[in-house]
Scaffold this active site. Structure first.
Site, PDB file in Angstrom:
ATOM      1  N   LYS A  75      -1.174  10.901  -6.135  1.00  0.00           N
ATOM      2  CA  LYS A  75      -1.920  10.606  -4.921  1.00  0.00           C
ATOM      3  C   LYS A  75      -1.007   9.871  -3.955  1.00  0.00           C
ATOM      4  O   LYS A  75      -0.472   8.806  -4.273  1.00  0.00           O
ATOM      5  CB  LYS A  75      -3.157   9.750  -5.222  1.00  0.00           C
ATOM      6  CG  LYS A  75      -3.941   9.334  -3.963  1.00  0.00           C
ATOM      7  CD  LYS A  75      -5.203   8.565  -4.331  1.00  0.00           C
ATOM      8  CE  LYS A  75      -5.917   8.029  -3.101  1.00  0.00           C
ATOM      9  NZ  LYS A  75      -7.163   7.299  -3.444  1.00  0.00           N
ATOM     10  N   LYS A  79      -0.445   6.818  -8.108  1.00  0.00           N
ATOM     11  CA  LYS A  79      -0.716   6.639  -6.676  1.00  0.00           C
ATOM     12  C   LYS A  79       0.383   5.771  -6.077  1.00  0.00           C
ATOM     13  O   LYS A  79       0.799   4.778  -6.681  1.00  0.00           O
ATOM     14  CB  LYS A  79      -2.092   5.997  -6.494  1.00  0.00           C
ATOM     15  CG  LYS A  79      -2.491   5.724  -5.055  1.00  0.00           C
ATOM     16  CD  LYS A  79      -3.907   5.155  -5.005  1.00  0.00           C
ATOM     17  CE  LYS A  79      -4.283   4.672  -3.615  1.00  0.00           C
ATOM     18  NZ  LYS A  79      -5.647   4.104  -3.577  1.00  0.00           N
ATOM     19  N   ASP A 100      -9.057   3.348  -8.883  1.00  0.00           N
ATOM     20  CA  ASP A 100      -7.665   3.249  -8.429  1.00  0.00           C
ATOM     21  C   ASP A 100      -7.183   1.832  -8.739  1.00  0.00           C
ATOM     22  O   ASP A 100      -7.562   0.877  -8.055  1.00  0.00           O
ATOM     23  CB  ASP A 100      -7.562   3.527  -6.933  1.00  0.00           C
ATOM     24  CG  ASP A 100      -7.846   4.984  -6.575  1.00  0.00           C
ATOM     25  OD1 ASP A 100      -8.519   5.673  -7.366  1.00  0.00           O
ATOM     26  OD2 ASP A 100      -7.412   5.413  -5.490  1.00  0.00           O
TER      27      ASP A 100
END
Length: 215
Positions: free
Chosen positions: A181, A152, A90
């Site tokens: 996400k 994300k 991430d």
């Protein structure tokens, strides 16, 4: 009923997280069959051992939480984390570059990291609380063009986390070209379920056990 455990990245990124905390996180993830655990890079080897090769994926954060380190430093992180067994990275994009209009640098950095991750999952964190709607759109577009697997919303360390409005906006840009996400401030089941109904594929939260136990 939505099977939330299939969507949850059970997350512990606090700087005060202890070895015991990481072991507890992994135990909970295995117990509840969460999709992944997400830990700081220094805990990867411990988490991998604790997960024991089960179905729960191992994720870590890259360029976290500010995104402003050099591309070379991020590349070094990515290589190290892949070697240590991370299934997913991430990555925080360079917010300052984005706001400066340095689109090619933002995109190239993501592209280089994706080259390293290969078939591993790369999630690009926008940190939406610091961006205008136009910047969120541009960042989402650049990340998709660079090969990101996920967009994300947030690190959880900024001034705000995921919002329904931001997810709706990101979805309008990425369509089916990347997954989403939602992360930051998701602490109850109804909120998580609504995100999933909106098309979110992962929920980043430190409250996983509470989310699946509440109705």
């Amino acid at each position: 009923m939505t099977q939330l455990e299939k969507y949850i990245d059970h997350t512990l990124l606090k700087p005060t997280a202890t070895i015991a905390d990481i072991k507890k996180l992994c135990h909970e993830a295995k117990e509840h069959r969460f999709k992944a655990v997400c830990v700081q890079g220094c805990h990867l080897e411990l988490a991998k051992e604790e997960l024991g090769g089960g179905s729960t994926l191992l994720a870590t954060v890259l360029g976290f939480p500010l995104g402003g380190m050099s591309t070379k430093a991020k590349i070094g992180e990515a290589k190290d984390y892949i070697e240590k067994g991370a299934d997913e990275l991430d990555m925080v994009l360079n917010i300052g570059w984005l706001k400066s209009g340095l689109d090619s640098l933002v995109q190239e950095e993501i592209r280089q990291i994706k080259q390293i991750t290969g078939d591993k999952i790369l999630k690009v964190i926008l940190e939406t609380c610091f961006l205008t709607d136009d910047e969120k759109k541009k960042a989402s577009h650049l990340a998709v063009e660079a090969g990101a697997d996920f967009i994300k919303t947030s690190t959880g360390f900024g001034s705000g986390g995921a919002t329904f409005e931001d997810v709706r906006l990101i979805k309008s840009v990425v369509g089916d070209n990347a997954l989403i996400k939602a992360s930051g401030g998701i602490k109850d089941r109804p909120t998580a379920v609504k995100y999933i109904e909106m098309g979110v594929s992962r929920i980043g939260t430190s409250s996983g056990p509470q989310l699946i136990k509440t109705s």
